[in-house]
Design a protein around this motif. Structure first.
Motif, PDB file in Angstrom:
ATOM      1  N   ALA A   1       0.838  -1.206   0.000  1.00  0.00           N
ATOM      2  CA  ALA A   1       0.000   0.000   0.000  1.00  0.00           C
ATOM      3  C   ALA A   1       0.864   1.244   0.000  1.00  0.00           C
ATOM      4  O   ALA A   1       0.580   2.217  -0.704  1.00  0.00           O
TER       5      ALA A   1
ATOM      6  N   GLN B   1      -3.594  -8.838   2.010  1.00  0.00           N
ATOM      7  CA  GLN B   1      -4.693  -7.988   1.532  1.00  0.00           C
ATOM      8  C   GLN B   1      -4.175  -6.728   0.844  1.00  0.00           C
ATOM      9  O   GLN B   1      -4.628  -6.375  -0.247  1.00  0.00           O
ATOM     10  N   ALA B   2      -3.207  -6.090   1.491  1.00  0.00           N
ATOM     11  CA  ALA B   2      -2.659  -4.860   0.901  1.00  0.00           C
ATOM     12  C   ALA B   2      -1.982  -5.181  -0.434  1.00  0.00           C
ATOM     13  O   ALA B   2      -2.086  -4.406  -1.398  1.00  0.00           O
TER      14      ALA B   2
ATOM     15  N   GLY C   1      -4.644  -5.830  -3.095  1.00  0.00           N
ATOM     16  CA  GLY C   1      -5.225  -4.553  -3.514  1.00  0.00           C
ATOM     17  C   GLY C   1      -4.317  -3.824  -4.494  1.00  0.00           C
ATOM     18  O   GLY C   1      -4.754  -3.323  -5.529  1.00  0.00           O
TER      19      GLY C   1
ATOM     20  N   ARG D   1      -5.137  -3.045  -8.398  1.00  0.00           N
ATOM     21  CA  ARG D   1      -5.257  -1.662  -8.874  1.00  0.00           C
ATOM     22  C   ARG D   1      -4.289  -1.360 -10.012  1.00  0.00           C
ATOM     23  O   ARG D   1      -4.399  -0.327 -10.661  1.00  0.00           O
TER      24      ARG D   1
ATOM     25  N   PRO E   1      -8.600   4.056  -5.070  1.00  0.00           N
ATOM     26  CA  PRO E   1      -9.690   3.391  -4.336  1.00  0.00           C
ATOM     27  C   PRO E   1      -9.176   2.103  -3.700  1.00  0.00           C
ATOM     28  O   PRO E   1      -9.220   1.046  -4.292  1.00  0.00           O
ATOM     29  N   VAL E   2      -8.703   2.226  -2.494  1.00  0.00           N
ATOM     30  CA  VAL E   2      -8.003   1.127  -1.822  1.00  0.00           C
ATOM     31  C   VAL E   2      -8.955   0.042  -1.328  1.00  0.00           C
ATOM     32  O   VAL E   2     -10.179   0.207  -1.363  1.00  0.00           O
ATOM     33  N   GLU E   3      -8.371  -1.040  -0.847  1.00  0.00           N
ATOM     34  CA  GLU E   3      -9.167  -2.185  -0.426  1.00  0.00           C
ATOM     35  C   GLU E   3      -9.470  -2.176   1.072  1.00  0.00           C
ATOM     36  O   GLU E   3     -10.150  -3.066   1.560  1.00  0.00           O
ATOM     37  N   SER E   4      -9.002  -1.170   1.791  1.00  0.00           N
ATOM     38  CA  SER E   4      -9.318  -1.056   3.222  1.00  0.00           C
ATOM     39  C   SER E   4      -8.850   0.302   3.715  1.00  0.00           C
ATOM     40  O   SER E   4      -8.050   0.964   3.059  1.00  0.00           O
TER      41      SER E   4
ATOM     42  N   SER F   1      -5.130   0.384   4.316  1.00  0.00           N
ATOM     43  CA  SER F   1      -4.364   0.728   3.129  1.00  0.00           C
ATOM     44  C   SER F   1      -4.586   2.184   2.735  1.00  0.00           C
ATOM     45  O   SER F   1      -3.692   2.807   2.158  1.00  0.00           O
TER      46      SER F   1
ATOM     47  N   SER G   1      -2.148   3.997   4.646  1.00  0.00           N
ATOM     48  CA  SER G   1      -0.809   3.583   4.200  1.00  0.00           C
ATOM     49  C   SER G   1      -0.466   4.222   2.855  1.00  0.00           C
ATOM     50  O   SER G   1       0.652   4.697   2.645  1.00  0.00           O
ATOM     51  N   VAL G   2      -1.440   4.210   1.946  1.00  0.00           N
ATOM     52  CA  VAL G   2      -1.224   4.849   0.648  1.00  0.00           C
ATOM     53  C   VAL G   2      -0.968   6.344   0.861  1.00  0.00           C
ATOM     54  O   VAL G   2      -0.065   6.928   0.250  1.00  0.00           O
TER      55      VAL G   2
END
Lengths: 315, 391
Positions: free
Chosen positions: A83, A123-124, A127, A131, B55-58, B61, B64-65
């Motif tokens: 992430a 998970q990160a 994702g 993306r 558009p992150v998954e959580s 994140s 974190s992003v």
């Protein structure tokens, strides 16, 4: 020798002189993981930003106020290297687009151990792969939580004794099979996935270079021998990596746009025992357990060969 | 002259982010924050805002992003609520320690369980000690203004800290209010592009997020604490500058009809509006009552707070979160602590009210006032009382 065509660097003296990680770090003697990190750094060069997960490589390289990193490096937490790298990639992209920083190719590398990748960071990572960020994720797989003291992860192989999968009177160490992380990466339909091992340094560097070149996410899974956690003399690190490949336990292959290709072909696999017997973590294994591992390795290897054959037929 | 336009507060907030010309937004949908990210992704999709929308998954994140984009040198925004904040909490603490000037709107919502999407301040109190600048807005205009000013404060080289704008979920986020939107030219004059002190640049490599051994950890925390405290005058300065530009001045602590008041209500966020209406009525009825609104929660504005407390006999704190088994709600506990060194401090009665969207109407303030008088008369003002529990 037919794979020599894949390589364009053969001699040590031709290796790039640039280093991303400086000597003087605190890794254990014989640590193949930090060797892999060094090779990855050489392959990527200085125009690289590293997002590092918490773990051995973070701890050995960044005790305040010192750092081993000669490239920009960021560590935020354990489970989020992918992430953070997503953010770095997006940030650099938008700033270049808006003309606020000079336009040039900057490699964004996310790195983590097997715990940070296949367990807590899965998970990160998923994702970020989904993306489609233009980045490279390298998993340095030493098959357990070594930094916290050799606890089992989903990447620990069957039969290995760790501090949380000890070999006891009723349990033979780890009772589950190693999670196939490269296949999980492949399932994201990303342009490039490969396995590598610093025992095959040129192969590793070629793969990293290739991974950095693709447009989109790339994933390289590096088997990183850990003498401390594997109960192995440090001088056998490189040997153990070779045996992992020669026994078919850790085949070296790449998956480019979904097409599988073996990087190191082993005409006749060595028995898994050759690999297991030099490591203290497997010393409790009985012949029947070794046989069980042999069966599984043979089956998995054949499955991989079938994918390679299928890819050849399709192309 | 900018016009006041009726719009949903979430749209107003998104307009502030658009006008700030942010470079990167990473967010995960959670009620009641969703309208903000929806509007922002529309701006990006229509080319009205040149930013990376990730558009992150959580939420983990998301933050974190944001750390990644901010460290790369991009102006960064995110927003969340409740469970989302809880999930990203780990990284929220790291963002401030790493001095990444991210701006986040927190559409305040209760924490599960039981699951509830409605508004209170349980979420923000979870991260009270996260090292971010934390401010509360009372209405849509304030959310717009505070968000714009937040970027300038966060990125100021004397500060370089993340900024959290608290906005009550639904009560503000989903309500249509008249909001004056500044024009781009005015905003550009006020808010120059983000110039990071350090960024992840291969030509000037830096190591961010190194770990500290016991011989240095304390020093890093001391530095962080001093840094946050030292942001207070800069916050006041930039709010003043914003006031000079727009005519709307903001202060860390604000009072309403406090002059001559023996008793003050203390509120944070949108409850200030209803409380003012209640104070109006009670004043008409001859009660010496006023209102003190804490706008800046971190760094806690001691001086301004003490000044507001001069001559006040009683305080009625409206807490919007519970500290189970603790000495009081989180706000009252802090208020009591802040009053400890004061000579003749006011008595503090603490009510926990308005949990998870439970309405607190002007009449309820009156009821709490009455109940507080009883408790003060009886001498029993310790602890807290959960107000409005149905029998």
């Amino acid at each position: 020798m037919k794979n020599l065509g894949n390589l364009n660097v053969y001699a040590v003296r031709l290796l790039p002189k640039t280093e991303a990680i400086a000597p003087g770090h605190r890794a254990c003697q014989g640590c193949a993981e930090v060797l892999a990190v060094r090779l990855v750094g050489k392959a990527l060069g200085r125009d690289t930003v590293v997002a590092c997960a918490t773990g051995c490589m973070e701890i050995i390289s960044s005790p305040l106020p010192t750092t081993s990193w000669r490239v920009p490096w960021i560590h935020v937490a354990f489970e989020n290297a992918a992430a953070v790298a997503s953010g770095v990639e997006a940030g650099l992209k938008v700033l270049m687009r808006k003309g606020r920083i000079p336009k040039k190719k900057i490699n964004v590398l996310a790195m983590g151990g097997d715990g940070g990748t296949s367990d807590i960071g899965l998970q990160a990572l998923s994702g970020a792969l989904e993306r489609g960020h233009n980045f490279l994720y390298v998993c340095y797989d030493n098959e357990a939580y070594m930094n916290t003291g050799i606890q089992r992860s989903s990447s620990t192989p069957f039969g290995a004794a760790t501090t949380t999968s000890p070999a006891g009177k009723v349990k033979p160490g780890q009772v589950t099979w190693k999670k196939n992380m490269p296949e999980i990466a492949v399932a994201h339909n990303i342009p490039y996935v490969a396995t590598a091992c610093p025992s095959y340094p040129f192969d590793l560097m070629e793969k990293v270079k290739k991974a950095a070149k693709v447009d989109g996410p790339a994933y390289v899974h590096v088997l990183s021998v850990c003498p401390t956690g594997w109960r192995l003399p440090p001088d056998l690190s490189i040997r153990a990596g070779r045996l992992a490949v020669e026994t078919g336990i850790f085949p070296l292959y790449e998956v480019e746009e979904g097409r599988y290709k073996l990087s190191v072909e082993v005409p006749k696999l060595r028995p898994v025992e050759d690999y297991l017997k030099i490591q203290g973590r497997f010393r409790h294994l009985t012949p029947d357990l070794i046989e069980k591992i042999q069966e599984r390795v043979t089956k998995d290897y054949n499955k991989l060969l079938a994918k390679v054959r299928f890819s050849e037929e399709m192309s | 002259m900018p016009k006041r336009v009726g719009m949903e507060v979430s749209i107003g907030a998104s307009e502030a982010v658009r006008l700030a010309n942010v470079d990167a937004i990473a967010a995960y949908p959670i009620t009641p924050q969703t309208h903000i990210v929806e509007h922002l992704s529309e701006f990006v999709a229509n080319g009205e805002l040149d930013a990376e929308f990730i558009p992150v998954e959580s939420e983990h994140s998301a933050m974190s992003v944001c750390c990644g984009t901010s460290a790369a040198g991009a102006r960064t925004f995110t927003c969340t609520s409740s469970q989302g904040l809880a999930l990203m909490t780990e990284i929220v603490f790291i963002a401030s320690a790493m001095q990444l000037p991210i701006v986040m709107i927190l559409a305040n919502r209760s924490l599960s369980g039981p699951l509830s999407i409605w508004n209170d301040h349980t979420d923000v109190m979870l991260v009270r000690d996260c090292g971010w600048i934390q401010a509360f807005g009372e209405n849509g205009q304030e959310i717009f203004d505070l968000t714009l000013a937040a970027f300038k404060i966060a990125e100021d080289h004397r500060v370089v800290l993340p900024f959290m704008v608290n906005m009550d979920g639904f009560i503000l986020s989903h309500v249509i209010e008249p909001i004056e939107i500044l024009d781009q030219e005015t905003v550009d004059k006020f808010l120059p592009p983000f110039k990071p002190v350090y960024r992840l640049d291969p030509d000037n490599p830096v190591t961010m997020g190194a770990f500290a051994m016991p011989d240095l950890y304390t020093e890093t925390k001391k530095y962080q604490d001093e840094r946050l405290k030292a942001s207070l005058p800069v916050i006041e300065e930039i709010w003043k500058e914003y006031g000079d530009l727009t005519g709307r001045y903001y202060h860390p602590v604000e009072t309403y009809k406090a002059e001559g008041a023996k008793t003050l209500f203390i509120t944070m966020g949108s409850f200030g509006e209803t409380a003012s209406t209640a104070v109006d009525t009670m004043r008409e009825e001859g009660e010496a009552v006023g209102l003190c609104k804490i706008r800046l929660w971190r760094p806690f504005p001691y001086e301004a707070f003490w000044n507001a407390m001069k001559g006040v006999e009683n305080l009625i704190v409206i807490d919007r979160a519970t500290s189970y088994g603790g000495p009081g709600g989180p706000v009252a506990s802090e208020i009591r602590s802040a009053l400890y060194t004061m000579e003749n401090p006011p008595k503090v009665v603490d009510f926990i009210a308005g949990l998870a969207g439970r309405d607190v109407a002007p009449g309820d303030y009156k009821a709490m006032y009455k109940r507080a008088q009883e408790r003060i008369a009886s001498g029993d003002i310790a602890g807290y009382e959960i107000y409005g529990v149905r029998e």
